[in-house]
Design an enzyme around this catalytic site. Structure first.
Site, PDB file in Angstrom:
ATOM      1  NE  ARG A  61      -6.341 -28.319  -7.167  1.00  0.00           N
ATOM      2  CZ  ARG A  61      -5.069 -28.638  -6.996  1.00  0.00           C
ATOM      3  NH1 ARG A  61      -4.128 -27.792  -7.363  1.00  0.00           N
ATOM      4  NH2 ARG A  61      -4.739 -29.796  -6.442  1.00  0.00           N
TER       5      ARG A  61
ATOM      6  NE  ARG B 196       1.296 -33.050  -4.417  1.00  0.00           N
ATOM      7  CZ  ARG B 196       1.478 -34.285  -3.962  1.00  0.00           C
ATOM      8  NH1 ARG B 196       1.357 -35.301  -4.778  1.00  0.00           N
ATOM      9  NH2 ARG B 196       1.775 -34.494  -2.697  1.00  0.00           N
TER      10      ARG B 196
ATOM     11  CG  HIS C  82      -9.855 -30.345  -0.375  1.00  0.00           C
ATOM     12  ND1 HIS C  82     -10.945 -31.139  -0.659  1.00  0.00           N
ATOM     13  CD2 HIS C  82      -9.196 -30.170  -1.551  1.00  0.00           C
ATOM     14  CE1 HIS C  82     -10.940 -31.453  -1.939  1.00  0.00           C
ATOM     15  NE2 HIS C  82      -9.898 -30.883  -2.509  1.00  0.00           N
TER      16      HIS C  82
ATOM     17  CE1 TYR D 148     -11.466 -30.588 -14.094  1.00  0.00           C
ATOM     18  CE2 TYR D 148     -11.310 -30.178 -11.742  1.00  0.00           C
ATOM     19  CZ  TYR D 148     -10.701 -30.424 -12.954  1.00  0.00           C
ATOM     20  OH  TYR D 148      -9.334 -30.517 -13.023  1.00  0.00           O
TER      21      TYR D 148
ATOM     22  NE  ARG E  67     -12.411 -38.773 -11.783  1.00  0.00           N
ATOM     23  CZ  ARG E  67     -12.133 -37.833 -10.911  1.00  0.00           C
ATOM     24  NH1 ARG E  67     -13.069 -37.010 -10.521  1.00  0.00           N
ATOM     25  NH2 ARG E  67     -10.925 -37.705 -10.397  1.00  0.00           N
TER      26      ARG E  67
END
Length: 573
Positions: free
Chosen positions: A241, A271, A301, A334, A430
């Protein structure tokens, strides 16, 4: 202002039921004309501001959908409005590009463009309705859209709250202090000296960035330096991303234009970021970068960047491996870790990794990195088993694992065995957690906590052992079967003792958090932790520490003094 751009429709033989776009607000109506019942629909216009502010004192506004809802009777003069409501449909986003048939002329990027267009027409999976009077609307739409009762949700709040972000522009600075988080700008990392080459500093010792408390600018500066450096031979990177405006792409393009080999493994199946990644892949190719599009059946990923350089002494590497995306926007929101190292061993493994990706080899062997799908799951299990053996021989032992989700059954079973052997296990998870702690004979030595705060907890840390002997990995992977067996993921060891101690201190702070942390109980419910005199909010602790330790910009004279000092006294350990 509003009426001319509205397009009301009454569904009938001449007006078939229209396609309702994903996540776009609509007004639905049950209409009656004589004894005949019809359904009407009005889409919210895109080009009209959602918030209509009223004149006078204060900040009063009405939402566009509420105005249309109130006056929509006038749009259907020949009908009596029996029911009306604001509604929103969510469509499935679950398309597997590998299940679709290629046309013979398609390359993968062209194929993905077609797939993205298909998503807009996928099956509705959720219907949201605002308000109370909508019995017939709900019945009509559930039949037309084939949505079950359990997938219909009633809301008393606006169905789309994104407009709230714009309200901050209408609020005074004084009011913002009371109602909003204080502004925070990520600082330059305390380990880096401003004005001194990032590359040279990494060559001296391993560096660790902790987002959002540290700035991603340091990594971007590394790419900028490497794009211009005559010693740079190649830059290879995996991208999942990116931000809408990505400086990373700028410097990758600049490197290619400067004659460096630039290889980008761009995952087009990330996605909701497919379109963004397609656009950037075209920009990178036009600049002369080599672009690959992931692996068949496996999403890539991992977050790995390998910079290969050559000087008079030979080939050397700078490797960056992180837990989060190369996204300059989310790096401010993040929590993630990013290792930057000149380790020859890690660099060599990263070189093998990119070679394997280019040759579609998912079963490569690595000496230092744990790589899914070949060795990550087995590597984690091996280290859990080692702690279990320590417990059985009454040696100090322990396991700490921080991740977003835990669903991998093999990992869960091994953690249970380690718990039964007496290994103290702390899981900081989390989100989804498929292990229940504190069950006698199963998980009695396992503690599970979750931290949810201002920043999204996103870093993955896997630590095995206690004290100086702790083995620490940071990774892009959660312990989910999709990550450990069906994606390409990388976990990197932390070898530098200084960075190890820094991460162990971070772990200790997170364990002490009793403000944002919640504890998972054996019955599957979460509970808050007891308050103490020395209450700990881990994110605020790291934020304040970053502010205190942020280095001051040094003058050219001070930088010269630092370099002379380094030559005279040698490298500082």
């Amino acid at each position: 202002m509003i009426l001319p751009v509205l397009s009301p429709i009454v569904i009938g033989k001449q007006h078939p039921f229209p396609h309702i776009p994903n996540k776009v607000l609509q007004i639905g109506l049950i209409l009656k004309k004589k004894e005949k019942i019809s359904f009407g629909i009005i889409g919210l216009p895109k080009d009209v501001e959602r918030m209509i502010f009223l004149s006078g004192e204060g900040r009063r506004y009405v939402l566009l959908e509420d105005i249309i809802l109130y006056f929509c009777d006038e749009l259907f003069e020949n009908y009596t409005v029996e029911e009306k409501a604001v509604l929103c449909i969510t469509r499935s986003a679950d398309i597997n590009p590998d299940d679709e048939i290629y046309e013979s002329t398609d390359d993968y990027r062209t194929h993905m463009k077609k797939i993205i267009k298909m998503r807009a027409r996928l099956k509705p999976v959720r219907l949201e309705i605002e308000g109370n009077r909508h019995k017939e609307i709900k019945k009509y739409l559930s039949e037309r859209l084939n949505i079950s009762e359990q997938d219909i949700f009633k809301s008393q709040a606006p169905l789309d709250l994104k407009y709230v972000y714009k309200l901050t522009d209408k609020v005074s600075k004084e009011e913002r202090k009371n109602g909003c988080y204080r502004p925070f700008v990520p600082a330059l990392n305390r380990d880096f000296i401003p004005g001194v080459s990032v590359t040279k500093q990494i060559l001296e010792e391993d560096k660790l960035l902790s987002f959002p408390f540290d700035s991603m600018d340091t990594f971007i500066e590394l790419l900028k330096e490497s794009a211009k450096d005559k010693e740079t031979l190649s830059i290879k990177i995996t991208i999942y991303r990116l931000a809408r405006q990505a400086r990373i792409v700028k410097y990758l393009c600049e490197a290619a234009e400067n004659g460096k080999e630039v290889l980008v493994l761009m995952e087009l199946r990330a996605r909701f970021d497919e379109e963004n990644n397609i656009n950037y892949s075209e920009i990178l190719e036009e600049a002369g970068c080599k672009v690959m599009y992931g692996m068949e059946d496996y999403k890539v990923h991992s977050k790995v960047c390998l910079i290969t350089k050559k000087n008079s002494r030979g080939i050397y590497y700078i490797t960056q491996i992180g837990t989060g995306n190369y996204n300059e926007s989310t790096s401010k929101l993040y929590t993630d870790l990013s290792l930057m190292t000149a380790s020859e061993e890690i660099g060599h493994d990263a070189s093998v990794f990119f070679h394997n990706m280019a040759t579609f080899n998912l079963q490569g062997t690595y000496k230092h990195l744990l790589v899914a799908p070949s060795s990550l799951q087995d590597g984690i299990i091996k280290r859990i088993e080692r702690e279990k053996m320590k417990a059985e021989s009454f040696q100090p032992c322990g396991i700490f694992m921080k991740m977003n989700s835990l669903t991998d059954r093999k990992i869960i079973d091994e953690l249970s065995k380690a718990s039964n052997a007496g290994v103290p296990i702390f899981l900081l998870i989390r989100g989804i957690c498929c292990i229940r702690p504190g069950i006698p004979g199963k998980t009695e030595n396992i503690r599970v906590e979750s931290i949810v705060g201002r920043f999204l907890e996103h870093s993955r840390i896997y630590a095995f052992g206690v004290g100086d002997d702790t083995e620490i990995y940071i990774s892009s992977a959660d312990m989910m079967t999709r990550n450990t067996r069906r994606r390409v993921e990388v976990a990197a060891p932390i070898y530098d003792p200084r960075l190890k101690q820094r991460i162990l201190k971070m772990i200790n702070v997170m364990k002490q958090d009793n403000i944002q942390a919640q504890v998972l109980l054996a019955n599957g419910e979460y509970t808050t932790k007891k308050k103490r005199e020395d209450n700990m909010n881990s994110q605020i602790h790291f934020l304040n520490k970053a502010k205190r330790l942020a280095p001051k910009e040094k003058t050219q004279k001070q930088n010269l003094f630092y370099q002379v000092k380094g030559i005279f006294f040698g490298k500082k350990n």
